[in-house]
Design a protein around this motif. Structure first.
Motif, PDB file in Angstrom:
ATOM      1  N   ARG A  35      -5.544  -7.097  -1.674  1.00 12.21           N
ATOM      2  CA  ARG A  35      -5.419  -8.158  -0.680  1.00 12.21           C
ATOM      3  C   ARG A  35      -5.154  -9.481  -1.378  1.00 12.21           C
ATOM      4  NH1 ARG A  35      -9.683  -7.451   4.337  1.00 12.21           N
ATOM      5  NH2 ARG A  35      -8.966  -5.396   5.034  1.00 12.21           N
ATOM      6  N   ARG A  86      -5.038 -13.671  -0.795  1.00 10.89           N
ATOM      7  CA  ARG A  86      -5.422 -14.774   0.076  1.00 10.89           C
ATOM      8  C   ARG A  86      -4.161 -15.471   0.573  1.00 10.89           C
ATOM      9  NH1 ARG A  86     -10.884 -16.420  -1.234  1.00 10.89           N
ATOM     10  NH2 ARG A  86     -10.377 -18.602  -0.782  1.00 10.89           N
ATOM     11  N   SER A 129       0.828  -1.194   0.000  1.00 12.80           N
ATOM     12  CA  SER A 129       0.000   0.000   0.000  1.00 12.80           C
ATOM     13  C   SER A 129       0.866   1.249   0.000  1.00 12.80           C
ATOM     14  CB  SER A 129      -0.919  -0.010   1.228  1.00 12.80           C
ATOM     15  OG  SER A 129      -1.718   1.153   1.246  1.00 12.80           O
ATOM     16  N   HIS A 173     -11.907 -14.917  -7.344  1.00  9.51           N
ATOM     17  CA  HIS A 173     -11.874 -13.466  -7.556  1.00  9.51           C
ATOM     18  C   HIS A 173     -12.857 -13.060  -8.651  1.00  9.51           C
ATOM     19  CE1 HIS A 173      -8.351 -12.767  -4.972  1.00  9.51           C
ATOM     20  NE2 HIS A 173      -7.904 -13.924  -5.429  1.00  9.51           N
ATOM     21  N   ASP A 203      -2.191  -1.966  -4.396  1.00 12.58           N
ATOM     22  CA  ASP A 203      -2.860  -2.009  -3.099  1.00 12.58           C
ATOM     23  C   ASP A 203      -4.018  -2.993  -3.209  1.00 12.58           C
ATOM     24  OD1 ASP A 203      -3.817  -1.600  -0.600  1.00 12.58           O
ATOM     25  OD2 ASP A 203      -4.514   0.453  -0.928  1.00 12.58           O
TER      26      ASP A 203
END
Length: 289
Positions: A101, A103, A87, A159, A99
């Motif tokens: 996420r 898994r 980030s 996703h 930026d």
């Protein structure tokens, strides 16, 4: 500070007494803020990846084309920006941050770094750029790792709604880890888009005397017709050139025809030659039959 212990964090080196401030300024240069390399160093992509990871306080995850190269994929330019999941909206020059996420199963420790798995890496690089770029990048990663389409689809299933999924789907339909270079990918796509059946890649052949094994770039076994891309090394390296002559003679003796392509050939010229060779092999096949 020994010559092999770079890149390093400058402030840590000073705090630990390994370097004085004037030594740091005189002998080293910052690759990224507070991340230093020797003045005369020409860092590889892997070394720059380490530098980027250090810049992220050892918390970022190497991703994208950088991760692909660390997984063994060839043809990734050493000067490419280091791609990092971290980030930071304004990364320094030479770094590209994302930026997002990941898994837990989508990254791993490798080469002392954290980087996206081959499946997650393929998911990322297959959604970017043009379709041809995506296919070439997937081919290179698959050639190095044995990546399967199902591996990537499993990531995509987790996703749904991510950007570029349609491009990824199309790229996977054209994906072939048998391609040994971006030019081979380009040549295969050229033939497919011209309406030819999808060629098999890396076709194994044994020389007539059984002593030498070869692999054809791609081709159609039913017609014994191959399509191959000859890089510059085939012409400039005398050892390679001599090998190519013997290889050509063996392949011809086995009854195969080849369309050989070099950089100077235009797409139109390649397709004209391929059509001529295709018709010739069809006629030969009919006569034999």
């Amino acid at each position: 500070m020994t010559t092999h212990s770079w890149p390093f964090i400058g402030s840590d080196a000073i705090a630990n007494g390994r370097l004085r401030k004037h030594e740091l300024r005189a002998k080293y240069r910052p690759l990224f803020p507070d991340i230093y390399v020797p003045n005369d160093a020409a860092p590889t992509l892997r070394q720059r990846a380490v530098a980027g990871w250090l810049w992220s306080h050892r918390e970022g995850v190497i991703a994208g084309l950088t991760a692909s190269a660390l997984h063994g994929a060839k043809w990734v330019d050493d000067s490419s920006p280091v791609e990092l999941v971290w980030s930071n909206a304004r990364p320094p020059a030479g770094l590209r941050t994302f930026d997002m996420r990941l898994r837990a199963e989508e990254f791993e420790c490798k080469h002392g770094l954290r980087l996206t798995t081959r499946e997650r890496t393929a998911f990322d690089i297959g959604r970017r750029g043009t379709l041809d770029q995506a296919v070439a990048r997937l081919d290179a990663l698959g050639n190095a790792t044995g990546l399967t389409i199902d591996d990537v689809l499993a990531v995509a299933a987790a996703h749904r709604g991510a950007r570029g999924l349609r491009r990824l789907e199309k790229a996977l339909q054209l994906y072939d880890p048998g391609a040994a270079s971006p030019k081979e990918t380009w040549l295969r796509l050229l033939a497919i888009r011209a309406g030819y059946p999808r060629p098999r890649t890396q076709i194994p052949l044994l020389s007539p005397d059984g002593r030498r094994r070869y692999y054809l770039d791609m081709g159609w076994e039913n017609l014994m017709l191959a399509l191959e891309y000859d890089g510059e090394q085939h012409r400039k390296d005398p050892v390679q050139y001599a090998y190519d002559i013997a290889r050509s003679e063996d392949i011809a003796e086995l009854g195969w025809s080849r369309v050989r392509v070099v950089k100077a050939n235009s797409s139109a010229d390649i397709l004209r030659r391929l059509e001529r060779a295709w018709r010739s092999r069809l006629c030969t096949d009919r006569k034999i039959g």
